[in-house]
Write an enzyme that holds these catalytic residues in place. Structure first.
Site, PDB file in Angstrom:
ATOM      1  CB  CYS A   1      -0.941  -0.003   1.197  1.00 48.43           C
ATOM      2  SG  CYS A   1      -2.045   1.422   1.216  1.00 48.43           S
TER       3      CYS A   1
ATOM      4  CB  CYS B   1      -0.725   2.648   3.927  1.00 51.47           C
ATOM      5  SG  CYS B   1      -2.097   1.836   3.146  1.00 51.47           S
ATOM      6  CG  ASP B   2       3.045   1.361   4.407  1.00 54.70           C
ATOM      7  OD1 ASP B   2       2.494   1.817   5.423  1.00 54.70           O
ATOM      8  OD2 ASP B   2       2.909   0.192   4.027  1.00 54.70           O
TER       9      ASP B   2
END
Ligand code: NDP
Length: 317
Positions: free
Chosen positions: A138, A141-142
């Site tokens: 992701c 997300c990261d």
């Protein structure tokens, strides 16, 4: 007291817990199958990520597992009954509905399915060791974490997600390699154009990831060109999979309308499935946004719809 639950929630990610908080506060005494093995673990995909910086309300960021603990605590505070068990079968052909785990059978007037989706992985040899140490599924997300800033990065895949994630990562990385196993992208035309024109994006065609390189953190990737068989190593600080997700719907197959990829189909503008009284929320139906905050939003909507439906049916006092 009847042994039929007003609302049974299946799944304990942001969608499930938001549905639980709303249902509990509406005095519906929800029951939740948190899940155990299916879909990764109780708490969903956030339990396998590190820092979450895009969930509103946490200006300094929050660790994914901690965020899910907070969600759980809030569900518990309002009286949600929770069991850490997977639902192994569901029968929506009779009323009340029946859901079974290894240990119990629960009857329900209404059900909210929030079993999520699982990001596909490739299973390269050092994947387990490198997961969250430079490997992720992701980018949104990261990708903005300090470890990836101004570093060369890599995305695997050729669909819309891969292009979108590569474009997103290009904001932080020095260069982003898009590694695709064919010589043509699957992504929509507009996304393809965006990828081909992007000055920081380099597409490596006909190429597959053989393994991640590095001791404790990813420092590179071993690649192979599948046409020429040529092997090469590229320095990167991050490898992001974007090879699709699998919605966790196998137990509902044959009862709920699913799309070709297995996501639950909803009635337009609602959280209603094709079976009255069965609702869905989060990534189990949403392959477009797939964010914790959008999952939480649909969990809220599903709970409000379930509450109204139960009242209309005269199933709650
Ligand atoms: P897709 O299934 O569309 O694409 C997956 C990609 O990963 C494909 O290019 C596929 O290669 C590749 N792939 C799959 N398995 C492997 C493997 N084992 N090794 C190497 N490569 C692999 O998934 P997406 O997540 O990209 O998209 C899912 C859906 O969501 C689509 O309908 C998409 O349009 C939509 N979406 C829309 C967005 C938007 O509108 N902004 C944004 C993101 C997604 P191959 O092409 O060879 O099969």
């Amino acid at each position: 007291m009847s042994d039929v639950k007003n609302v049974v929630i299946v799944g304990s990610g942001p969608a499930g817990h938001t549905a639980a908080i709303y249902s509990a506060r509406a005095n519906l005494s929800p029951f939740m199958f948190e899940g155990y093995v299916m879909g990764g673990s109780a708490g969903g995909q956030l339990t396998t990520t590190t820092e979450v910086e895009n969930y509103p309300g946490f200006p300094e960021g929050v660790e994914g597992p901690e965020l899910m603990q907070l969600f759980r605590k809030q569900s518990e505070r309002f009286g949600t009954e929770m069991v850490q068990e997977d639902v192994i079968s569901a029968d929506f052909s009779q009323r009340p509905f029946v859901l079974k785990s290894e240990n119990r059978e629960v009857k329900a007037h209404s059900v909210i399915i929030s079993t999520g989706a699982t990001a596909k992985r490739m299973g390269v040899p050092s994947e387990e060791k490198m997961w969250n140490n430079g490997m992720s599924a992701c980018a949104v997300c990261d990708g903005a974490l300090p470890m990836f800033r101004n570093q060369p990065l890599m995305v695997i895949g050729g669909g819309d997600t891969a292009v979108e994630e590569a474009t997103y990562l290009a904001k932080f990385g020095s260069v982003v390699y898009l590694v695709h196993r064919r010589d043509e992208l699957r992504a929509s035309k507009i996304m393809q154009e965006r990828a081909l024109k992007h000055p920081k994006l380099e597409i490596l065609w006909d190429t597959v990831l053989e393994d991640a390189v590095g001791e404790d953190y990813v420092t590179g990737a071993s690649l192979k060109n599948i046409k020429t068989e040529e092997a090469r190593q590229v320095d990167v600080a991050g490898i992001f999979y974007a090879i699709g997700h699998t919605p966790n719907t196998s137990i509902f197959n044959g009862q709920l309308d699913l799309d070709d990829a297995g996501y639950i189909k909803l009635k337009l503008g609602t959280q209603e499935t094709n079976i009255e009284g069965v609702f869905a929320a989060g990534d189990v139906h949403d392959h477009k946004y797939r964010q914790a905050i959008t999952a939480a939003g649909t969990g809220c909507a599903a709970s409000l719809e379930a509450e109204r439906w139960l009242a209309e049916q005269g199933l709650t006092e």
